[in-house]
Write a protein that holds these residues in place. Structure first.
Motif, PDB file in Angstrom:
ATOM      1  N   ARG A 182       0.799  -1.230   0.000  1.00  0.00           N
ATOM      2  CA  ARG A 182       0.000   0.000   0.000  1.00  0.00           C
ATOM      3  C   ARG A 182       0.828   1.275   0.000  1.00  0.00           C
ATOM      4  N   PHE A 183       1.921   1.285   0.766  1.00  0.00           N
ATOM      5  CA  PHE A 183       2.616   2.554   0.963  1.00  0.00           C
ATOM      6  C   PHE A 183       3.965   2.667   0.270  1.00  0.00           C
ATOM      7  N   GLU A 184       4.644   1.560   0.034  1.00  0.00           N
ATOM      8  CA  GLU A 184       5.919   1.638  -0.679  1.00  0.00           C
ATOM      9  C   GLU A 184       5.709   1.477  -2.179  1.00  0.00           C
ATOM     10  N   ARG A 185       5.014   0.395  -2.569  1.00  0.00           N
ATOM     11  CA  ARG A 185       4.819   0.173  -4.005  1.00  0.00           C
ATOM     12  C   ARG A 185       3.806   1.151  -4.593  1.00  0.00           C
TER      13      ARG A 185
ATOM     14  N   LYS B 105       2.626   3.885  -3.138  1.00  0.00           N
ATOM     15  CA  LYS B 105       2.877   5.240  -2.640  1.00  0.00           C
ATOM     16  C   LYS B 105       1.614   5.894  -2.060  1.00  0.00           C
ATOM     17  N   GLY B 106       0.784   5.095  -1.364  1.00  0.00           N
ATOM     18  CA  GLY B 106      -0.385   5.642  -0.687  1.00  0.00           C
ATOM     19  C   GLY B 106      -1.546   6.013  -1.582  1.00  0.00           C
ATOM     20  N   ARG B 107      -1.589   5.462  -2.791  1.00  0.00           N
ATOM     21  CA  ARG B 107      -2.692   5.741  -3.720  1.00  0.00           C
ATOM     22  C   ARG B 107      -3.258   4.429  -4.252  1.00  0.00           C
TER      23      ARG B 107
ATOM     24  N   GLU C 226      -4.185   1.707  -6.696  1.00  0.00           N
ATOM     25  CA  GLU C 226      -3.516   1.338  -7.948  1.00  0.00           C
ATOM     26  C   GLU C 226      -4.485   1.210  -9.115  1.00  0.00           C
TER      27      GLU C 226
END
Length: 141
Positions: free
Chosen positions: A23-26, A28-30, A32
């Motif tokens: 969710r947050f690294e790959r 980036k909090g958006r 997909e």
């Protein structure tokens, strides 16, 4: 979406960390799929179109920018807090390979799981009927 207790054993012990990486690294909090930002309130019309505050533009349910938007009254616009979750693309919680996981907002996650929810609903209703027939005689809705 919380994990049901009967399915908890299907997930690895490090599921919270794995989910956070997706969710947050790959991603980036958006989301997909549509691009909605995690943890923020977004204005939307209920049919997938939403307003991207960062770029000051309306987007469709797939995240593409809309060239123009017909006039909408303020009663039509709703606010929703976006929450990202990690979804299994093949609906198998034991398959935790990176390419099988996707960060989706609650709207996209529900749309992705729609057929699975329908299947589960039919199964639940059939089980209720079967239990009614077994213990209480004919089932009466």
């Amino acid at each position: 979406m919380p994990i049901r207790p009967q399915f908890k054993w299907l997930y690895p012990l490090d599921w919270p960390q794995l989910s956070a990486v997706i969710r947050f690294e790959r991603a980036k909090g958006r989301c997909e799929h549509c691009g909605r930002p995690h943890g923020q309130q977004v204005r939307h019309l209920g049919d997938g179109r939403w307003f991207d505050e960062e770029l000051q533009t309306w987007r469709c349910g797939k995240g593409r920018g809309l060239p123009r938007l017909i006039a909408v009254d303020s009663d039509t616009i709703r606010l929703t807090k976006v929450v990202l979750a990690t979804a299994h693309l093949d609906h198998d919680p034991s398959n935790n390979r990176s390419r099988n996981l996707k960060a989706l907002c609650q709207r996209c996650h529900m749309m992705h799981d729609r057929e699975e929810h329908r299947r589960q609903r039919r199964l639940t209703l059939r089980m209720r009927k079967a239990i009614g027939d077994l213990f209480l005689g004919p089932y009466r809705p």
